[in-house]
Design a protein around this motif. Sequence first.
Motif, mmCIF file in Angstrom:
data_model
loop_
_atom_site.group_PDB
_atom_site.id
_atom_site.type_symbol
_atom_site.label_atom_id
_atom_site.label_comp_id
_atom_site.label_asym_id
_atom_site.label_seq_id
_atom_site.Cartn_x
_atom_site.Cartn_y
_atom_site.Cartn_z
ATOM 1 N N THR A 73 50.930 50.053 28.314
ATOM 2 C CA THR A 73 51.300 48.850 27.453
ATOM 3 C C THR A 73 50.242 47.914 27.737
ATOM 4 O O THR A 73 49.743 47.668 28.816
ATOM 5 N N GLU A 74 50.151 46.738 26.744
ATOM 6 C CA GLU A 74 49.323 45.708 27.276
ATOM 7 C C GLU A 74 49.861 44.839 28.605
ATOM 8 O O GLU A 74 49.039 44.558 29.140
ATOM 9 N N GLU A 75 51.076 44.741 28.786
ATOM 10 C CA GLU A 75 51.598 44.293 29.973
ATOM 11 C C GLU A 75 51.234 44.800 31.295
ATOM 12 O O GLU A 75 50.721 44.409 32.173
ATOM 13 N N GLU A 76 51.153 46.128 31.212
ATOM 14 C CA GLU A 76 50.771 46.909 32.228
ATOM 15 C C GLU A 76 49.263 47.061 32.551
ATOM 16 O O GLU A 76 48.664 46.947 33.506
ATOM 17 N N LYS A 77 48.525 46.770 31.480
ATOM 18 C CA LYS A 77 47.190 46.840 31.539
ATOM 19 C C LYS A 77 46.723 45.367 32.029
ATOM 20 O O LYS A 77 45.993 45.413 33.135
ATOM 21 N N ALA A 78 47.542 44.332 31.686
ATOM 22 C CA ALA A 78 46.947 43.211 32.310
ATOM 23 C C ALA A 78 47.367 43.038 33.741
ATOM 24 O O ALA A 78 46.851 42.369 34.467
ATOM 25 N N LEU A 79 48.650 43.415 34.032
ATOM 26 C CA LEU A 79 48.897 43.584 35.578
ATOM 27 C C LEU A 79 47.971 44.350 36.324
ATOM 28 O O LEU A 79 47.568 44.143 37.400
ATOM 29 N N TRP A 80 47.449 45.636 35.859
ATOM 30 C CA TRP A 80 46.273 46.358 36.450
ATOM 31 C C TRP A 80 44.998 45.681 36.477
ATOM 32 O O TRP A 80 44.550 45.707 37.599
ATOM 33 N N GLN A 81 44.733 44.976 35.337
ATOM 34 C CA GLN A 81 43.629 43.891 35.615
ATOM 35 C C GLN A 81 43.617 42.798 36.588
ATOM 36 O O GLN A 81 42.753 42.419 37.101
ATOM 37 N N ASP A 82 44.921 42.238 36.642
ATOM 38 C CA ASP A 82 45.196 41.077 37.685
ATOM 39 C C ASP A 82 44.965 41.752 38.906
ATOM 40 O O ASP A 82 44.415 41.018 40.052
ATOM 41 N N ALA A 83 45.533 42.843 39.190
ATOM 42 C CA ALA A 83 45.487 43.593 40.696
ATOM 43 C C ALA A 83 44.049 43.883 41.035
ATOM 44 O O ALA A 83 43.478 43.497 42.056
ATOM 45 N N TYR A 84 43.251 44.365 39.847
ATOM 46 C CA TYR A 84 41.771 44.524 40.179
ATOM 47 C C TYR A 84 40.991 43.548 40.599
ATOM 48 O O TYR A 84 40.173 43.596 41.361
ATOM 49 N N GLN A 85 41.287 42.472 39.650
ATOM 50 C CA GLN A 85 40.703 40.934 40.071
ATOM 51 C C GLN A 85 40.868 40.711 41.485
ATOM 52 O O GLN A 85 40.051 40.003 42.310
ATOM 53 N N ALA A 86 42.165 40.624 41.845
ATOM 54 C CA ALA A 86 42.650 40.152 43.369
ATOM 55 C C ALA A 86 41.917 41.125 44.286
ATOM 56 O O ALA A 86 41.464 40.434 45.195
ATOM 57 N N LEU A 87 41.718 42.105 43.927
ATOM 58 C CA LEU A 87 41.011 43.353 44.829
ATOM 59 C C LEU A 87 39.489 42.698 45.177
ATOM 60 O O LEU A 87 38.931 42.791 46.196
ATOM 61 N N THR A 88 38.839 42.569 43.854
ATOM 62 C CA THR A 88 37.399 42.295 43.842
ATOM 63 C C THR A 88 37.218 40.863 44.337
ATOM 64 O O THR A 88 36.220 40.595 45.091
ATOM 65 N N ILE A 89 38.202 39.924 44.633
ATOM 66 C CA ILE A 89 38.070 38.731 45.416
ATOM 67 C C ILE A 89 37.995 38.803 46.481
ATOM 68 O O ILE A 89 37.471 37.935 47.326
ATOM 69 N N ASP A 90 39.040 39.486 47.177
ATOM 70 C CA ASP A 90 39.147 39.734 48.466
ATOM 71 C C ASP A 90 38.114 40.296 49.528
ATOM 72 O O ASP A 90 37.395 41.263 49.315
ATOM 73 N N GLN A 91 37.386 39.459 50.091
ATOM 74 C CA GLN A 91 36.159 39.412 50.833
ATOM 75 C C GLN A 91 36.391 40.812 51.728
ATOM 76 O O GLN A 91 35.120 41.368 51.921
#
Length: 148
Positions: A73-91
């Motif tokens: 769903t769109e909410e699950e996709k947004a949650l997945w994108q948020d997790a991915y963005q948080a992962l990529t920010i983690d140095q």
Amino acid sequence: MYDLQKASVWKRCSAALFDFIILTMVVVGIAAILSNLVGYDNYFNNMNASYEKYEQQYGIKFDITEEEYLSKTEEEKALWQDAYQALTIDQEAMYAYNMVFRLSVLIVTMSILFGYLILEFAIPLIFKNGQTLGKKIFGIGVMRTDGI
């Protein structure tokens, strides 16, 4: 004088296959030694720990197929994108990921190079007649056309 006979195609193919099998075993052994020397497992474990941390924090799985992602769903996709963005920010996570990638390329490349140098150059020099292990076992020798 030598009794010169041409080796059959099957004999030459068998010697080449034997050389390839030995080369593969040497390359795997060298890769294992190199991975221990450069600390590959530590970086790999750190990378996996980072993935698990964000998977648990956001309640998602990174290891999904494109079809699985598109079926969300769109909410699950947004949650997945948020997790991915948080992962990529983690140095630390990105450093571990980059090191795993770079060390993988280095280990594979150097293992193949060293294995090939050992089996295709050092061994024939040790035998002093140009034979690889496969040629030695199958009784094949490389000779000039004039027999010298």
